[in-house]
Design an enzyme around this catalytic site. Structure first.
Site, PDB file in Angstrom:
ATOM      1  N   ASN A 179       1.652   4.792   0.893  1.00  0.00           N
ATOM      2  CA  ASN A 179       1.157   5.668   1.950  1.00  0.00           C
ATOM      3  C   ASN A 179       1.397   7.141   1.616  1.00  0.00           C
ATOM      4  OD1 ASN A 179       1.451   3.018   3.093  1.00  0.00           O
ATOM      5  ND2 ASN A 179       1.380   3.912   5.128  1.00  0.00           N
TER       6      ASN A 179
ATOM      7  N   THR B 106       0.850  -1.189   0.000  1.00  0.00           N
ATOM      8  CA  THR B 106       0.000   0.000   0.000  1.00  0.00           C
ATOM      9  C   THR B 106       0.883   1.234   0.000  1.00  0.00           C
ATOM     10  OG1 THR B 106      -0.094   0.037   2.424  1.00  0.00           O
ATOM     11  CG2 THR B 106      -1.914  -1.072   1.261  1.00  0.00           C
TER      12      THR B 106
ATOM     13  N   GLU C 247      -3.813   4.825   2.610  1.00  0.00           N
ATOM     14  CA  GLU C 247      -2.927   3.892   1.901  1.00  0.00           C
ATOM     15  C   GLU C 247      -3.639   3.347   0.677  1.00  0.00           C
ATOM     16  OE1 GLU C 247      -1.574   0.595   4.369  1.00  0.00           O
ATOM     17  OE2 GLU C 247      -3.001   1.327   5.848  1.00  0.00           O
TER      18      GLU C 247
HETATM   19  P1  ADP Z   1       4.983   0.949   3.540  1.00  0.00           P
HETATM   20  O1  ADP Z   1       4.598   0.541   4.929  1.00  0.00           O
HETATM   21  O2  ADP Z   1       6.312   1.659   3.487  1.00  0.00           O
HETATM   22  O3  ADP Z   1       3.879   1.696   2.855  1.00  0.00           O
HETATM   23  P2  ADP Z   1       4.253  -1.457   2.043  1.00  0.00           P
HETATM   24  O4  ADP Z   1       4.702  -2.818   2.413  1.00  0.00           O
HETATM   25  O5  ADP Z   1       2.842  -1.056   2.277  1.00  0.00           O
HETATM   26  O6  ADP Z   1       5.246  -0.420   2.748  1.00  0.00           O
HETATM   27  O7  ADP Z   1       4.615  -1.277   0.518  1.00  0.00           O
HETATM   28  C1  ADP Z   1       4.268  -0.100  -0.133  1.00  0.00           C
HETATM   29  C2  ADP Z   1       5.262   0.327  -1.205  1.00  0.00           C
HETATM   30  O8  ADP Z   1       5.363  -0.694  -2.215  1.00  0.00           O
HETATM   31  C3  ADP Z   1       4.783   1.559  -1.928  1.00  0.00           C
HETATM   32  O9  ADP Z   1       5.199   2.762  -1.287  1.00  0.00           O
HETATM   33  C4  ADP Z   1       5.416   1.407  -3.309  1.00  0.00           C
HETATM   34  O10 ADP Z   1       6.693   2.032  -3.320  1.00  0.00           O
HETATM   35  C5  ADP Z   1       5.563  -0.095  -3.476  1.00  0.00           C
HETATM   36  N1  ADP Z   1       4.585  -0.694  -4.412  1.00  0.00           N
HETATM   37  C6  ADP Z   1       4.921  -1.517  -5.458  1.00  0.00           C
HETATM   38  N2  ADP Z   1       3.831  -1.923  -6.114  1.00  0.00           N
HETATM   39  C7  ADP Z   1       2.754  -1.353  -5.506  1.00  0.00           C
HETATM   40  C8  ADP Z   1       1.349  -1.397  -5.772  1.00  0.00           C
HETATM   41  N3  ADP Z   1       0.838  -2.117  -6.773  1.00  0.00           N
HETATM   42  N4  ADP Z   1       0.535  -0.683  -4.949  1.00  0.00           N
HETATM   43  C9  ADP Z   1       1.045   0.039  -3.941  1.00  0.00           C
HETATM   44  N5  ADP Z   1       2.360   0.118  -3.636  1.00  0.00           N
HETATM   45  C10 ADP Z   1       3.232  -0.564  -4.414  1.00  0.00           C
HETATM   46  N1  RBF Z   2      -6.630  -2.822   8.292  1.00  0.00           N
HETATM   47  C1  RBF Z   2      -7.446  -3.151   9.310  1.00  0.00           C
HETATM   48  O1  RBF Z   2      -7.037  -3.138  10.461  1.00  0.00           O
HETATM   49  N2  RBF Z   2      -8.764  -3.500   9.087  1.00  0.00           N
HETATM   50  C2  RBF Z   2      -9.286  -3.540   7.836  1.00  0.00           C
HETATM   51  O2  RBF Z   2     -10.480  -3.862   7.687  1.00  0.00           O
HETATM   52  C3  RBF Z   2      -8.436  -3.222   6.728  1.00  0.00           C
HETATM   53  N3  RBF Z   2      -8.899  -3.281   5.463  1.00  0.00           N
HETATM   54  C4  RBF Z   2      -8.058  -2.999   4.420  1.00  0.00           C
HETATM   55  C5  RBF Z   2      -8.532  -3.084   3.111  1.00  0.00           C
HETATM   56  C6  RBF Z   2      -7.710  -2.821   2.043  1.00  0.00           C
HETATM   57  C7  RBF Z   2      -8.237  -2.929   0.652  1.00  0.00           C
HETATM   58  C8  RBF Z   2      -6.338  -2.458   2.262  1.00  0.00           C
HETATM   59  C9  RBF Z   2      -5.412  -2.174   1.129  1.00  0.00           C
HETATM   60  C10 RBF Z   2      -5.859  -2.351   3.570  1.00  0.00           C
HETATM   61  C11 RBF Z   2      -6.711  -2.627   4.651  1.00  0.00           C
HETATM   62  N4  RBF Z   2      -6.258  -2.538   5.959  1.00  0.00           N
HETATM   63  C12 RBF Z   2      -7.084  -2.859   7.002  1.00  0.00           C
HETATM   64  C13 RBF Z   2      -4.953  -1.934   6.254  1.00  0.00           C
HETATM   65  C14 RBF Z   2      -3.819  -2.884   6.454  1.00  0.00           C
HETATM   66  O3  RBF Z   2      -3.796  -3.273   7.802  1.00  0.00           O
HETATM   67  C15 RBF Z   2      -2.560  -2.081   6.093  1.00  0.00           C
HETATM   68  O4  RBF Z   2      -2.564  -1.877   4.702  1.00  0.00           O
HETATM   69  C16 RBF Z   2      -1.299  -2.741   6.527  1.00  0.00           C
HETATM   70  O5  RBF Z   2      -1.195  -2.682   7.916  1.00  0.00           O
HETATM   71  C17 RBF Z   2      -0.073  -2.079   5.916  1.00  0.00           C
HETATM   72  O6  RBF Z   2       0.032  -0.749   6.275  1.00  0.00           O
HETATM   73 MG    MG Z   3       1.869   0.849   2.983  1.00  0.00          MG
END
Ligand code: ADP
Ligand code: RBF
Ligand code: MG
Length: 147
Positions: free
Chosen positions: A29, A27, A79
């Site tokens: 952020n 995701t 996110e």
């Molecule tokens: P963070 O906690 O740093 O956000 P995540 O594990 O959520 O780390 O990974 C997010 C990162 O992955 C994004 O900031 C981006 O650089 C990379 N990324 C690669 N592909 C995707 C995608 N399809 N959707 C979102 N983020 C992506």
């Molecule tokens: N986090 C929650 O605690 N509860 C949720 O219902 C929840 N739903 C999510 C749905 C989607 C489509 C996405 C992308 C994330 C969701 N998350 C939820 C957030 C998730 O915990 C978070 O993306 C990770 O902790 C990474 O930051």
């Molecule tokens: Mg993220």
């Protein structure tokens, strides 16, 4: 939800790194500045819409807005999981999104697997809802035209 469709943009910043590692769902952020500028009546939960990373094509996305009750975050986050395989990170990139509709509130879960299953289902629902003509119209809006 009178604030929809909601257009947001900002730099992609680092989070806790849990999305990819724990959930297999990265995701992108936004910074605190973007979160603080959200409408006052914005409902926490899961939204679907469109996303554009830098000058690359507009893609489908799902976004979570809130505190992630499963992880009990101290700060609200926005996110975006872009439903496209970029094959690499894009930290520091500009991310434009358009939130179109609300899927559900944030929930707590008994296991990480239940959270993963629920996210997969969100993605499936978004996939379909984004095929609607009103959704496609927003994909083609001026907001996503590069200047
Ligand atoms: P963070 O906690 O740093 O956000 P995540 O594990 O959520 O780390 O990974 C997010 C990162 O992955 C994004 O900031 C981006 O650089 C990379 N990324 C690669 N592909 C995707 C995608 N399809 N959707 C979102 N983020 C992506
Ligand atoms: N986090 C929650 O605690 N509860 C949720 O219902 C929840 N739903 C999510 C749905 C989607 C489509 C996405 C992308 C994330 C969701 N998350 C939820 C957030 C998730 O915990 C978070 O993306 C990770 O902790 C990474 O930051
Ligand atoms: Mg993220």
């Amino acid at each position: 939800m009178s604030y929809l469709p909601l257009f947001l943009k900002g730099e992609v910043v680092k989070g806790f790194g849990r999305g990819s590692k724990d959930l297999g769902c990265p995701t992108a952020n936004y910074s605190r500045e973007v979160v603080q500028a959200l409408p006052q009546d914005m409902k926490p939960g899961v939204y679907y819409g469109w996303a554009k990373v830098n000058s690359t094509p507009v893609q489908k996305m799902v976004a979570n807005v809130g505190w992630c009750p499963f992880y009990q975050n101290k700060e609200m986050t926005v996110e975006t999981h872009v439903m496209h395989d970029y094959g690499k990170d894009f930290y520091g990139s500009n991310l434009k999104i358009c939130l179109i509709g609300y899927l559900r509130p944030e929930m707590n879960f008994n296991s990480v697997d239940s959270l993963i299953e629920t996210i997969k289902n969100d993605i499936k629902n978004a996939e379909e809802l984004l095929e609607a003509p009103e959704a496609i119209k927003l994909k083609e809006s001026d907001y996503f035209i590069d200047q």
